[in-house]
Scaffold this active site. Sequence first.
Site, PDB file in Angstrom:
ATOM      1  N   GLU A  45      20.785 -26.293  44.849  1.00 48.10           N
ATOM      2  CA  GLU A  45      21.757 -27.030  44.033  1.00 48.10           C
ATOM      3  C   GLU A  45      20.968 -27.637  42.888  1.00 48.10           C
ATOM      4  OE1 GLU A  45      25.036 -30.600  43.729  1.00 48.10           O
ATOM      5  OE2 GLU A  45      23.694 -30.605  45.447  1.00 48.10           O
ATOM      6  N   GLU A  70      16.397 -32.151  41.104  1.00 48.66           N
ATOM      7  CA  GLU A  70      16.887 -33.315  40.346  1.00 48.66           C
ATOM      8  C   GLU A  70      15.728 -33.895  39.538  1.00 48.66           C
ATOM      9  OE1 GLU A  70      19.925 -34.938  39.708  1.00 48.66           O
ATOM     10  OE2 GLU A  70      18.555 -36.085  38.475  1.00 48.66           O
ATOM     11  N   ASP A 119      25.224 -31.649  33.389  1.00 46.46           N
ATOM     12  CA  ASP A 119      25.325 -32.407  32.135  1.00 46.46           C
ATOM     13  C   ASP A 119      25.856 -31.477  31.035  1.00 46.46           C
ATOM     14  OD1 ASP A 119      24.339 -34.682  33.331  1.00 46.46           O
ATOM     15  OD2 ASP A 119      22.266 -34.306  32.750  1.00 46.46           O
ATOM     16  N   LYS A 123      26.513 -31.650  22.076  1.00 47.90           N
ATOM     17  CA  LYS A 123      26.095 -31.304  20.704  1.00 47.90           C
ATOM     18  C   LYS A 123      25.542 -29.878  20.667  1.00 47.90           C
ATOM     19  CE  LYS A 123      25.160 -35.974  19.240  1.00 47.90           C
ATOM     20  NZ  LYS A 123      24.226 -37.057  19.459  1.00 47.90           N
ATOM     21  N   ASP A 155      34.084 -30.852  35.653  1.00 45.70           N
ATOM     22  CA  ASP A 155      35.275 -31.493  35.093  1.00 45.70           C
ATOM     23  C   ASP A 155      35.354 -31.206  33.594  1.00 45.70           C
ATOM     24  OD1 ASP A 155      32.843 -33.142  34.892  1.00 45.70           O
ATOM     25  OD2 ASP A 155      34.118 -34.309  33.538  1.00 45.70           O
ATOM     26  N   THR A 193      31.368 -33.389  45.524  1.00 43.00           N
ATOM     27  CA  THR A 193      30.209 -34.123  45.006  1.00 43.00           C
ATOM     28  C   THR A 193      30.661 -35.532  44.610  1.00 43.00           C
ATOM     29  OG1 THR A 193      30.412 -33.749  42.629  1.00 43.00           O
ATOM     30  CG2 THR A 193      29.546 -31.919  43.924  1.00 43.00           C
ATOM     31  N   TYR A 195      30.501 -36.852  41.584  1.00 45.83           N
ATOM     32  CA  TYR A 195      31.259 -36.743  40.330  1.00 45.83           C
ATOM     33  C   TYR A 195      32.638 -36.154  40.578  1.00 45.83           C
ATOM     34  CZ  TYR A 195      27.844 -38.265  36.882  1.00 45.83           C
ATOM     35  OH  TYR A 195      26.999 -39.017  36.116  1.00 45.83           O
ATOM     36  N   GLU A 196      32.717 -35.199  41.471  1.00 43.57           N
ATOM     37  CA  GLU A 196      34.003 -34.553  41.769  1.00 43.57           C
ATOM     38  C   GLU A 196      35.006 -35.571  42.306  1.00 43.57           C
ATOM     39  OE1 GLU A 196      33.388 -31.193  44.247  1.00 43.57           O
ATOM     40  OE2 GLU A 196      35.510 -30.665  44.336  1.00 43.57           O
TER      41      GLU A 196
HETATM   42  C1  LIG Z   1      26.351 -35.342  35.849  1.00 43.27           C
HETATM   43  S1  LIG Z   1      25.196 -35.439  37.122  1.00 43.27           S
HETATM   44  C2  LIG Z   1      26.025 -34.635  38.495  1.00 43.27           C
HETATM   45  C3  LIG Z   1      25.384 -34.946  39.813  1.00 43.27           C
HETATM   46  C4  LIG Z   1      25.993 -34.225  41.046  1.00 43.27           C
HETATM   47  N1  LIG Z   1      25.787 -32.799  40.978  1.00 43.27           N
HETATM   48  C5  LIG Z   1      27.467 -34.523  41.187  1.00 43.27           C
HETATM   49  O1  LIG Z   1      28.274 -33.631  40.961  1.00 43.27           O
HETATM   50  O2  LIG Z   1      27.803 -35.661  41.565  1.00 43.27           O
HETATM   51  C6  LIG Z   1      24.018 -34.189  36.635  1.00 43.27           C
HETATM   52  C7  LIG Z   1      22.673 -34.339  37.275  1.00 43.27           C
HETATM   53  O3  LIG Z   1      21.853 -33.244  36.916  1.00 43.27           O
HETATM   54  C8  LIG Z   1      20.538 -33.696  36.675  1.00 43.27           C
HETATM   55  N2  LIG Z   1      19.900 -32.703  35.780  1.00 43.27           N
HETATM   56  C9  LIG Z   1      20.230 -32.454  34.494  1.00 43.27           C
HETATM   57  N3  LIG Z   1      19.428 -31.505  33.967  1.00 43.27           N
HETATM   58  C10 LIG Z   1      18.576 -31.137  34.973  1.00 43.27           C
HETATM   59  C11 LIG Z   1      17.506 -30.207  35.050  1.00 43.27           C
HETATM   60  N4  LIG Z   1      17.140 -29.475  33.977  1.00 43.27           N
HETATM   61  N5  LIG Z   1      16.850 -30.075  36.213  1.00 43.27           N
HETATM   62  C12 LIG Z   1      17.209 -30.830  37.290  1.00 43.27           C
HETATM   63  N6  LIG Z   1      18.209 -31.740  37.270  1.00 43.27           N
HETATM   64  C13 LIG Z   1      18.883 -31.880  36.131  1.00 43.27           C
HETATM   65  C14 LIG Z   1      20.735 -35.060  36.034  1.00 43.27           C
HETATM   66  O4  LIG Z   1      19.595 -35.874  36.169  1.00 43.27           O
HETATM   67  C15 LIG Z   1      21.928 -35.603  36.825  1.00 43.27           C
HETATM   68  O5  LIG Z   1      21.536 -36.353  37.953  1.00 43.27           O
END
Ligand SMILES: C[S@@+](CC[C@H](N)C(=O)[O-])C[C@H]1O[C@@H](n2cnc3c(N)ncnc32)[C@H](O)[C@@H]1O
Length: 213
Positions: A45, A70, A119, A123, A155, A193, A195-196
């Site tokens: 994941e 992460e 994420d 942009k 989302d 998750t 966020y979900e």
């Molecule tokens: C918006 S959060 C979603 C977290 C979780 N998957 C959820 O759905 O609740 C996105 C996560 O991805 C991590 N992330 C973003 N780019 C990443 C990368 N290149 N490698 C590892 N983690 C990354 C961020 O630090 C953040 O914690």
Amino acid sequence: MRLRKKPWIAKALEDFKGQELLEEGLETCRGHWAEIMGGRPVFLEIGCGKGQFLAEMSRLHPDKAFLGVETQREVCYYAVKKLREQELTNARVLRADAANILEWFAPGEVAGIYLNFSDPWPKARHAKRRLTYHTFLERYRTILKPHGHLRFKTDNDGLFEFSLEEFREFGLDLIALTRDLHHTPDIVNEAQTEYERKFSALGKNINFCEVVF
Ligand SMILES: C[S@@+](CC[C@H](N)C(=O)[O-])C[C@H]1O[C@@H](n2cnc3c(N)ncnc32)[C@H](O)[C@@H]1O
């Protein structure tokens, strides 16, 4: 995902290092993940956040191994804590940037990939950072077994449309698609998750697709 700096987390993470939390020497695991994870097939994941999905999938599938990747160390703490509290031995959190994934996984070593609420990097000049950008897809293709699956939930409608286009241009087979996962009963959504839960509680539709490499 932003967290306020909490100095005690750094100390707590020291206790998890080399156990549920892996961050140094990931290159030495390359080619040995199945062995490290007790012979189980390995699923990733990427961007696991606080680990709700990671822990739930590990609990549901003790015969599989789940590795959450992460970047943010403080966020990793919450994911690791869930694994420790639930005594889940078939999961690990890798504190690392997925951009370097080829350094820690050998070709064909990964059975499947999950991207959950990645994420969006809205942009245009940041498009390369999106985890569904084609340079990431190239890396996934290398580390996945032939015909490995990628499952993607978000989302963010803009990121979803962008990703569908990247998948199409990359020549991936789309085998499942919905723009309203929580009202599509024929698609199994095994684990939610953080966020979900948050976005669906606000009434936001959840997009989902599954592609085969
Ligand atoms: C918006 S959060 C979603 C977290 C979780 N998957 C959820 O759905 O609740 C996105 C996560 O991805 C991590 N992330 C973003 N780019 C990443 C990368 N290149 N490698 C590892 N983690 C990354 C961020 O630090 C953040 O914690």
